[in-house]
Write an enzyme that holds these catalytic residues in place. Structure first.
Site, short mmCIF file in Angstrom:
data_model
loop_
_atom_site.label_atom_id
_atom_site.label_comp_id
_atom_site.label_asym_id
_atom_site.label_seq_id
_atom_site.Cartn_x
_atom_site.Cartn_y
_atom_site.Cartn_z
N LYS A 89 0.94 -1.21 -0.04
CA LYS A 89 0.11 -0.07 0.09
C LYS A 89 1.01 1.08 -0.02
CE LYS A 89 -4.13 -2.02 2.17
NZ LYS A 89 -5.17 -1.89 2.96
N ASP A 125 -9.88 2.67 2.50
CA ASP A 125 -9.85 2.28 4.01
C ASP A 125 -10.64 3.24 4.78
OD1 ASP A 125 -8.79 -0.14 3.28
OD2 ASP A 125 -6.60 0.25 3.76
P1 NAP Z 1 0.25 -3.67 10.02
O1 NAP Z 1 0.57 -2.34 9.27
O2 NAP Z 1 1.16 -4.70 10.23
O3 NAP Z 1 0.12 -3.11 11.60
C1 NAP Z 1 -0.08 -3.93 12.48
C2 NAP Z 1 -0.47 -3.14 13.72
O4 NAP Z 1 -0.67 -3.96 14.98
C3 NAP Z 1 0.83 -2.21 14.48
O5 NAP Z 1 0.26 -1.10 14.89
C4 NAP Z 1 1.43 -3.14 15.38
O6 NAP Z 1 2.30 -2.32 16.14
C5 NAP Z 1 0.37 -3.72 16.09
N1 NAP Z 1 0.50 -4.96 16.78
C6 NAP Z 1 0.91 -6.11 16.16
N2 NAP Z 1 1.22 -7.23 17.21
C7 NAP Z 1 1.29 -6.69 18.32
C8 NAP Z 1 1.21 -6.98 19.53
N3 NAP Z 1 1.62 -8.28 19.98
N4 NAP Z 1 0.57 -6.21 20.56
C9 NAP Z 1 0.35 -4.99 20.27
N5 NAP Z 1 0.22 -4.48 19.03
C10 NAP Z 1 0.76 -5.30 18.13
O7 NAP Z 1 -1.31 -4.26 9.81
P2 NAP Z 1 -2.36 -3.56 9.01
O8 NAP Z 1 -2.41 -3.65 7.48
O9 NAP Z 1 -2.52 -2.02 9.55
O10 NAP Z 1 -3.60 -4.61 9.82
C11 NAP Z 1 -3.98 -4.61 11.05
C12 NAP Z 1 -5.28 -5.28 11.22
O11 NAP Z 1 -6.60 -4.83 10.61
C13 NAP Z 1 -5.30 -6.84 10.63
O12 NAP Z 1 -6.00 -7.60 11.53
C14 NAP Z 1 -5.89 -6.78 9.27
O13 NAP Z 1 -6.85 -7.96 8.78
C15 NAP Z 1 -7.12 -5.76 9.76
N6 NAP Z 1 -7.73 -4.79 8.62
C16 NAP Z 1 -8.94 -5.12 8.23
C17 NAP Z 1 -9.57 -4.27 7.27
C18 NAP Z 1 -10.84 -4.40 7.22
O14 NAP Z 1 -11.41 -3.96 6.04
N7 NAP Z 1 -11.70 -4.98 8.15
C19 NAP Z 1 -8.71 -3.29 6.58
C20 NAP Z 1 -7.34 -3.34 6.82
C21 NAP Z 1 -6.64 -4.21 7.94
P3 NAP Z 1 3.73 -2.03 16.17
O15 NAP Z 1 3.61 -0.76 15.32
O16 NAP Z 1 4.27 -1.95 17.59
O17 NAP Z 1 4.23 -3.13 15.38
#
Ligand code: NAP
Length: 314
Positions: A89, A125
């Protein structure tokens, strides 16, 4: 020729041959690495059929080093556009010819429109989240005090920017890596210069991932958003202790599989309302459809497609 679950960059370069048997022709896609799990085809194909559009939507496994060239193949191969997902992205925002204002603020693109030879990038998003909250809780972001857990991740950041642009009442950014939340708060501070809520709390705050600090916020928050990658696995630790939840809280968990996460059930058992991320997935898809076709998306068909795909998965 049988439709493949996932096509590759090599296929895209030889699309005439690789997609020869597809009827209707594939002119929309999602780029990802990995991409096999994406439910976007199951959401978009029923919409295309319902709208009478002679195209279908496929998955393309594109690796980071292939991304720029893959994007340039789209106009050559007659594509209308593409979605992009993890991990592309941010890179796509740098690679397209033009980026719309919101996607620029987010620094990420999840929807590309092909216009002649040019590629235009959008982010659906944040607006998808906004519509999802409206659908689930009948309330607008601007009327809410919002806490985002995982504000430093891709999805969390998109949602935080949307909340800021909508000038929500209050925004609390929380991230495991605290600096990311602080940087985002600094960036979004111009949106919160008006004093709208009086009281003991700031309108915009980055709060460390620390339970005592979070507990202090709970009386001053309406909507809690999970934008972390926690919640998909049973073994994931609880995001917040059960005692934090109050009946006035609304919970939006961006996770949609499983449909009832631990966060949601803890909140509901305390009398709060909770929704999973399916509605965000649906509405961001609908917005992509609107960008590609300049017409309303057939939402009911998209929702049905998604629900069926999720049922098959479980
Ligand atoms: P990402 O960019 O990899 O971000 C992951 C986030 O989770 C970061 O803030 C990370 O913190 C945090 N994190 C990871 N492990 C953690 C832990 N053990 N404890 C606390 N925080 C933790 O991923 P993303 O693309 O944003 O996606 C995040 C979630 O949103 C996923 O579950 C994805 O499936 C969902 N999502 C849903 C939609 C929808 O349409 N419903 C759309 C997009 C994403 P750090 O910065 O400290 O690593």
């Amino acid at each position: 020729m049988e439709e493949k679950a996932v096509y590759t960059f090599d296929d895209l370069k030889n699309w005439g041959e690789a997609a020869k048997g597809l009827n209707p022709p594939a002119r929309l896609s999602v780029f990802g690495d990995p991409v096999a799990h994406s439910l976007s085809p199951q959401m978009h194909n029923p919409a295309l059929t319902a709208a009478g559009i002679e195209s279908q939507y496929v998955r393309l496994h594109i690796q980071p080093e292939e991304l720029k060239d893959a994007l340039r193949e789209l106009p050559k191969q007659g594509f209308i556009g593409t979605n992009v997902t993890i991990p592309h992205k941010a890179a796509v925002a740098e690679a397209v010819d033009e980026v719309d204002d919101l996607a620029k603020k987010i620094g990420a693109v999840n929807t590309v429109l092909v216009e002649g030879e040019r590629l235009i990038g959008f982010s659906s998003d944040g607006p998808g989240f906004q519509r999802a909250v409206r659908e689930e809780f009948s309330v607008d972001l601007r009327d809410l005090r919002i806490m985002i857990l995982g504000a430093g991740g891709g999805a969390g950041r998109a949602v935080a920017v949307q909340c800021a642009v909508e000038e929500c009442e209050r925004l609390v950014l929380v991230n495991r890596t605290a600096e990311k939340a602080q940087e985002l708060a600094d960036e979004l501070s111009p949106y919160f210069s008006d004093e709208r809520v009086s009281g003991p709390v700031d309108r915009l705050q980055a709060v460390p991932w620390d339970m005592a600090a979070l507990e202090e916020q709970m009386d001053h928050i309406d909507l809690i958003v999970n934008g972390t990658s926690l919640g998909m696995k049973r073994s994931d630790p609880p995001l917040l202790p059960h005692r934090f939840f109050q009946p006035h809280h609304l919970i939006y968990d961006m996770v949609y599989s499983p449909p009832h996460t631990r966060l949601m059930s803890d909140a509901v058992s305390a009398g709060a309302r909770a929704a999973n991320g399916l509605s965000m997935l649906l509405h961001q898809g609908a917005i992509s459809f609107e960008i590609w076709f300049n017409q309303d998306a057939p939402l009911a068909e998209m929702r049905r497609g998604l629900e069926e795909a999720l049922q098959k998965k479980s």
